[in-house]
Write an enzyme that holds these catalytic residues in place. Structure first.
Site, short mmCIF file in Angstrom:
data_model
loop_
_atom_site.label_atom_id
_atom_site.label_comp_id
_atom_site.label_asym_id
_atom_site.label_seq_id
_atom_site.Cartn_x
_atom_site.Cartn_y
_atom_site.Cartn_z
N ASP A 98 -11.12 -2.79 -1.57
CA ASP A 98 -10.69 -2.23 -0.31
C ASP A 98 -9.21 -1.89 -0.49
O ASP A 98 -8.54 -2.42 -1.38
CB ASP A 98 -10.89 -3.26 0.79
CG ASP A 98 -10.30 -2.82 2.11
OD1 ASP A 98 -10.55 -1.67 2.52
OD2 ASP A 98 -9.57 -3.62 2.72
N ASP B 60 -6.57 -1.00 2.47
CA ASP B 60 -5.68 -1.51 3.51
C ASP B 60 -5.82 -3.02 3.67
O ASP B 60 -6.93 -3.54 3.80
CB ASP B 60 -5.98 -0.82 4.84
CG ASP B 60 -5.68 0.67 4.81
OD1 ASP B 60 -5.59 1.27 5.88
OD2 ASP B 60 -5.52 1.22 3.69
N GLY C 30 -11.96 2.25 4.06
CA GLY C 30 -12.12 2.83 5.39
C GLY C 30 -10.83 3.47 5.86
O GLY C 30 -10.76 3.97 6.98
#
Length: 414
Positions: A201, A203, A290
């Protein structure tokens, strides 16, 4: 007259004392002269103190002479030596135990105390697991310069089958929170030593911020977006819904701010070291985020990352954000799908994959990967992961992969 055939016996030899070059060679040279068969051998060196164990099978006629010569040699070398007979029945029972399941329990922290290790060992014992060996993976701590080593890691090699695996997992998670340590419990199979793809991921994992929050601050809607972000990361609202709401609030923001934010991204502790080691060791690296492609591409260039999948912000002809996005949203389901796809393209078994993330939308890929790690994660995410890092930087991942500081040379330095 027919010669009587010598019978054979097993003897466990234990050598302890100050380590020095040639000690093991001296012992095994004596064994070699008498045709001893080595059934097992193991050695540990703690603070220059050697502990050497050798299980031999030898003709009973030669056994006495071997022990006599070894005693003389031990005196000359200044070490202690002991002998213990092992019956055929005891040996066979030991051999049969070797077929049990094997696991690796890795424990890391800023430092490790006797209390922390005792607590972990108690959990291990309660589960009926036997500790075969303990290995230190991190470098030795300097007393005069403690700032030079800000982490400690030990690896337990375990044998047996946990009585209550979910219960053990819960106990280790509780121990992690109470004692400030992190752990990984893995089956010790060939895949553990052959991981080839790691998916991050972005962030709050690779970087210590949420890019959408940084954009929102520039757009003057920081508090509104931050509240939605927190709800999404805790899993309280659907990621797709929250993403659409947040992007809409960015409408009208000049796209020129993207570059400034990218150039000032706060990189997570340990990321530089982790990325350097992974690339030099041939790992494929992916960002499955995301967040936004612009920032993922910036990190791709910085670390020579192989794959970046994130969300694309729509920019109007006037150079301003439209409040919309382009293409499919990279949510939790999509992250797991991409992990499988990249593994297929790279011809990598899923058991050889790693996923690292902090939010609820990372749980699907963390569950899908052979090694899923919750990194400084929200409680719900940590509870759903098998491994977690909450007290160290990203380079703590290296120890879950079995890397030892001394093997990494300059790469192993802080």
């Amino acid at each position: 007259m027919e010669n009587k055939q010598a019978s054979r016996e097993q003897i466990l030899i234990r050598v302890m004392g100050k380590d020095r070059p040639g000690l093991t060679a001296s012992v095994t040279e004596i064994l070699a002269r008498y045709g001893a068969q080595i059934l097992d051998i193991g050695q540990a060196d703690i603070h220059s103190t050697l502990s050497l164990g050798i299980l031999i099978r030898i003709d009973d006629i030669a056994a006495g002479q071997v022990m006599k010569e070894l005693l003389f040699k031990a005196t000359a070398l200044g070490v202690q030596i002991g002998f213990e007979p092992v019956t055929d029945e005891e040996y066979e029972a030991w051999v049969n135990r070797q077929g049990k399941n094997r696991y690796i329990l890795t424990i890391i922290g800023r430092s490790l105390t006797a209390r922390q290790i005792a607590a972990a060992a108690k959990v291990i014992a309660a589960q009926g697991l036997n500790i075969d060996s303990i290995l230190r993976l991190t470098g030795r701590m300097s007393i005069r310069h403690p700032e030079r080593n800000v982490r400690a890691c030990i690896e337990f090699s375990l044998r047996g089958t946990p009585k209550d695996y979910p219960g053990m997992q819960r106990e280790m998670m509780e121990l992690s929170a109470e004692e400030g340590i992190d752990f990984s419990f893995q089956i010790d199979d060939m895949y553990r030593r052959m991981r080839r793809l790691i998916c991050f991921d972005m962030d709050s994992t690779l970087i210590q911020t949420e890019c959408i929050d940084e954009l929102a601050k520039r757009a003057g809607v920081g508090e509104q977006v931050a509240r939605i972000t927190e709800k999404a990361m805790r899993g309280e609202i659907d990621f797709r819904e929250s993403f659409t709401q947040r992007v809409t609030l960015l409408k009208g923001l000049d796209s020129s701010v993207l570059q400034d934010i990218a150039e000032h991204l706060p990189i997570t502790e340990g990321a530089d070291r982790l990325m350097s080691v992974l690339k030099k060791c041939g790992y494929k690296i992916a960002i499955l985020s995301g967040g936004f492609t612009y920032f993922g591409e910036y990190l791709r260039r910085k670390y020579n990352i192989d794959y970046v999948y994130a969300n694309e912000l729509e920019i109007g002809p006037d150079g301003k954000l439209t409040g919309r996005y382009v293409g499919e949203i990279v949510d939790g389901r999509r992250k797991a799908e991409l992990l499988r796809l990249i593994a297929q393209v790279e011809k990598i078994n899923l058991a050889q994959t790693i996923a690292v993330g902090d939010g609820a939308n990372d749980l699907p890929m963390i569950s899908e990967a052979g090694l899923g790690i919750a990194f400084h994660a929200k409680p719900k995410v940590k509870a759903g992961a098998r491994q977690a890092i909450s007290n160290l930087g990203l380079d703590g991942v290296l120890y879950f992969l079995g890397f030892k500081d001394s093997y990494l040379g300059d790469l192993g330095k802080l």
